[in-house]
Design a protein around this motif. Structure first.
Motif, PDB file in Angstrom:
ATOM      1  N   ARG A  34       0.906  -1.328   0.110  1.00  0.00           N
ATOM      2  CA  ARG A  34      -0.058  -0.109   0.095  1.00  0.00           C
ATOM      3  C   ARG A  34       0.943   1.172  -0.112  1.00  0.00           C
ATOM      4  NH1 ARG A  34      -3.067   3.462   3.611  1.00  0.00           N
ATOM      5  NH2 ARG A  34      -1.863   2.547   5.384  1.00  0.00           N
ATOM      6  N   ASP A  35       0.647   2.234  -1.024  1.00  0.00           N
ATOM      7  CA  ASP A  35       1.323   3.328  -1.031  1.00  0.00           C
ATOM      8  C   ASP A  35       2.837   3.189  -1.162  1.00  0.00           C
ATOM      9  OD1 ASP A  35       1.612   6.110  -1.220  1.00  0.00           O
ATOM     10  OD2 ASP A  35       1.096   6.877   0.781  1.00  0.00           O
ATOM     11  N   ASP A  36       3.236   2.151  -1.967  1.00  0.00           N
ATOM     12  CA  ASP A  36       4.577   1.654  -2.195  1.00  0.00           C
ATOM     13  C   ASP A  36       5.329   2.669  -2.932  1.00  0.00           C
ATOM     14  OD1 ASP A  36       6.658   0.303  -2.698  1.00  0.00           O
ATOM     15  OD2 ASP A  36       5.935  -1.543  -3.545  1.00  0.00           O
ATOM     16  N   PRO A  37       6.409   3.213  -1.897  1.00  0.00           N
ATOM     17  CA  PRO A  37       7.213   4.317  -2.340  1.00  0.00           C
ATOM     18  C   PRO A  37       8.287   4.049  -3.505  1.00  0.00           C
ATOM     19  CG  PRO A  37       8.134   3.487  -0.375  1.00  0.00           C
ATOM     20  CD  PRO A  37       6.637   2.719  -0.501  1.00  0.00           C
ATOM     21  N   ARG A  38       8.198   2.470  -3.914  1.00  0.00           N
ATOM     22  CA  ARG A  38       9.112   2.220  -4.799  1.00  0.00           C
ATOM     23  C   ARG A  38       8.412   2.525  -6.326  1.00  0.00           C
ATOM     24  NH1 ARG A  38       9.622  -3.763  -2.885  1.00  0.00           N
ATOM     25  NH2 ARG A  38       7.478  -3.483  -2.709  1.00  0.00           N
ATOM     26  N   LEU A  39       7.040   2.787  -6.206  1.00  0.00           N
ATOM     27  CA  LEU A  39       6.425   3.041  -7.404  1.00  0.00           C
ATOM     28  C   LEU A  39       6.235   4.254  -7.797  1.00  0.00           C
ATOM     29  CD1 LEU A  39       3.500   0.168  -6.896  1.00  0.00           C
ATOM     30  CD2 LEU A  39       5.308  -0.109  -8.359  1.00  0.00           C
ATOM     31  N   PRO A  40       6.011   4.684  -9.128  1.00  0.00           N
ATOM     32  CA  PRO A  40       5.549   5.968  -9.259  1.00  0.00           C
ATOM     33  C   PRO A  40       4.237   6.259  -8.866  1.00  0.00           C
ATOM     34  CG  PRO A  40       6.113   4.720 -11.509  1.00  0.00           C
ATOM     35  CD  PRO A  40       6.400   3.756 -10.157  1.00  0.00           C
ATOM     36  N   TYR A  41       3.970   7.507  -8.613  1.00  0.00           N
ATOM     37  CA  TYR A  41       2.695   7.707  -7.761  1.00  0.00           C
ATOM     38  C   TYR A  41       1.795   7.328  -8.255  1.00  0.00           C
ATOM     39  CZ  TYR A  41       5.010  10.495  -4.027  1.00  0.00           C
ATOM     40  OH  TYR A  41       5.938  11.192  -3.069  1.00  0.00           O
ATOM     41  N   HIS A  42       1.650   7.374  -9.613  1.00  0.00           N
ATOM     42  CA  HIS A  42       0.119   7.069 -10.532  1.00  0.00           C
ATOM     43  C   HIS A  42      -0.023   5.816 -10.204  1.00  0.00           C
ATOM     44  CE1 HIS A  42       3.005   6.617 -13.771  1.00  0.00           C
ATOM     45  NE2 HIS A  42       2.297   5.613 -14.450  1.00  0.00           N
ATOM     46  N   GLN A  43       0.805   4.808  -9.910  1.00  0.00           N
ATOM     47  CA  GLN A  43       0.713   3.531  -9.840  1.00  0.00           C
ATOM     48  C   GLN A  43       0.313   3.011  -8.645  1.00  0.00           C
ATOM     49  OE1 GLN A  43       4.147   1.429 -11.911  1.00  0.00           O
ATOM     50  NE2 GLN A  43       3.694   2.325 -13.729  1.00  0.00           N
ATOM     51  N   ARG A  44       0.347   3.937  -7.575  1.00  0.00           N
ATOM     52  CA  ARG A  44       0.026   3.434  -6.253  1.00  0.00           C
ATOM     53  C   ARG A  44      -1.561   3.249  -5.840  1.00  0.00           C
ATOM     54  NH1 ARG A  44       4.129   6.980  -2.697  1.00  0.00           N
ATOM     55  NH2 ARG A  44       6.079   6.799  -4.234  1.00  0.00           N
ATOM     56  N   TRP A  45      -1.699   2.408  -4.961  1.00  0.00           N
ATOM     57  CA  TRP A  45      -2.929   2.206  -4.189  1.00  0.00           C
ATOM     58  C   TRP A  45      -2.818   2.831  -2.689  1.00  0.00           C
ATOM     59  CZ3 TRP A  45      -4.328  -1.294  -0.217  1.00  0.00           C
ATOM     60  CH2 TRP A  45      -3.198  -2.266  -0.179  1.00  0.00           C
ATOM     61  N   VAL A  46      -3.765   3.422  -2.304  1.00  0.00           N
ATOM     62  CA  VAL A  46      -3.743   3.986  -1.069  1.00  0.00           C
ATOM     63  C   VAL A  46      -4.748   3.460  -0.012  1.00  0.00           C
ATOM     64  CG1 VAL A  46      -3.778   6.157   0.166  1.00  0.00           C
ATOM     65  CG2 VAL A  46      -2.766   5.745  -2.123  1.00  0.00           C
ATOM     66  N   TRP A  47      -5.948   3.558  -0.460  1.00  0.00           N
ATOM     67  CA  TRP A  47      -7.056   3.119   0.540  1.00  0.00           C
ATOM     68  C   TRP A  47      -6.988   1.440   0.894  1.00  0.00           C
ATOM     69  CZ3 TRP A  47     -12.412   1.055  -0.920  1.00  0.00           C
ATOM     70  CH2 TRP A  47     -13.277   1.055   0.168  1.00  0.00           C
ATOM     71  N   ASP A  48      -7.038   1.290   2.236  1.00  0.00           N
ATOM     72  CA  ASP A  48      -7.035  -0.045   2.560  1.00  0.00           C
ATOM     73  C   ASP A  48      -8.368  -0.620   2.918  1.00  0.00           C
ATOM     74  OD1 ASP A  48      -7.969   1.171   4.842  1.00  0.00           O
ATOM     75  OD2 ASP A  48      -6.158   0.794   6.118  1.00  0.00           O
ATOM     76  N   GLY A  49      -9.448  -0.193   2.408  1.00  0.00           N
ATOM     77  CA  GLY A  49     -10.591  -0.840   2.467  1.00  0.00           C
ATOM     78  C   GLY A  49     -11.602  -0.607   3.564  1.00  0.00           C
TER      79      GLY A  49
END
Length: 303
Positions: A34-49
């Motif tokens: 979740r909100d993985d800093p290794r990924l570009p921002y537009h590829q991240r997911w944030v909400w945990d449900g």
């Protein structure tokens, strides 16, 4: 979210089905990503449900300006259900995103805000709140319109660099610009016979005022389309043959914006067909006067 079934459900306005697909995808994800800093921002997911109600919520804007404008419609409903809302959005959008109960923070990609009690990416609000676009209809943005001459048509032919197939060669719009009083909504000079050949200012509040002052906006699929739709302006949207998930090329309207009319390509690369339809419809568009000559727009309008 690029699942074909999800896209079909969203386009068919079967939102419960789309949300069920999202929940299944969410349940299968590794929470550690979740909100993985290794990924570009537009590829991240944030909400945990988890439910947002009653919490302090941080809304992150990791996608494009158009995505932020599109999903900003849900911010008032979110503010009514939670303890507090902080919107971490690009600073250039702040003047347009002033909603009661929403605190604005500038998004700095190098130094994002620390997590809150609940984090959600703005494009996840539809699912997180279980609200459809028809639950938060446009217009939901409001600006004072620039004092443009009556029947001015705004033109935008450039989209983001990530998808050149959305672009239209400006010379294809020359017949429209020659027959109608037109304004460029592209922030670059143009040879088209428009009232502002120097281009639109690279300033979103000023651009929003120009859009609000137009009788009609004719645009490709880019931020301008979302801005015009969110302001409730009549908008004719030129789409590539296989458009983004939010537009249904089998329809001429959109659940996201009641003022938008869709003009999709019948085949990849064929802009002639939708532009011919635009030209025909312009002839009947109420308030558009033929044969008006272009004249410069003063600095007081364009900043």
């Amino acid at each position: 979210m690029t699942d074909r079934g999800w896209t079909e459900a969203m386009r068919a306005e079967r939102y419960e089905d789309a949300w069920a697909i999202e929940q299944a995808v969410l349940a299968a994800r590794d929470p550690a990503t979740r909100d993985d800093p290794r990924l570009p921002y537009h590829q991240r997911w944030v909400w945990d449900g988890r439910a947002l109600d009653g919490c302090d919520v941080l809304v992150r804007c990791y996608h494009g300006l158009g995505d932020t404008l599109q999903f900003a419609r849900f911010l008032p409903a979110l503010a009514a259900r939670v303890r507090s809302v902080t919107l971490e959005a690009p600073a250039r959008l702040h003047a347009l995103l002033r909603f009661p109960g929403v605190t604005l923070a500038a998004f700095d990609p190098a130094h994002p805000l620390p997590p809150a009690e609940r984090d959600v990416e703005i494009t996840e609000l539809c699912s997180a709140l279980r609200l459809s676009p028809r639950d938060a209809p446009a217009p939901y943005l409001h600006v004072a319109p620039a004092p443009l001459p009556a029947a001015t048509i705004g033109l935008c032919w450039q989209a983001g660099d990530w998808d050149a197939d959305r672009w239209i060669a400006p010379d294809l719009l020359a017949p429209i610009a020659a027959q109608h009083r037109c304004l460029s909504l592209v922030s670059a000079p143009t040879d088209l016979p428009v009232v502002n050949p120097q281009g639109c200012p690279f300033d979103l509040p000023a651009t929003a005022a120009l859009v609000a002052g137009c009788a009609l906006v004719v645009t490709v699929d880019t931020m301008i389309a979302h801005l015009a739709g969110a302001l409730g302006r009549p908008t004719w949207l030129l789409l590539k043959a296989a458009p983004d998930w939010r537009w249904n090329p089998a329809r001429t309207d959109s659940a996201w914006y009641g003022s938008i009319r869709l003009y999709p390509q019948p085949a990849p690369g064929d802009w002639a067909t939708p532009l011919a339809a635009v030209a025909r419809d312009l002839a009947a568009f109420e308030g558009v006067h033929h044969g008006q000559s272009s004249r410069p727009v003063g600095a007081r309008l364009l900043g």
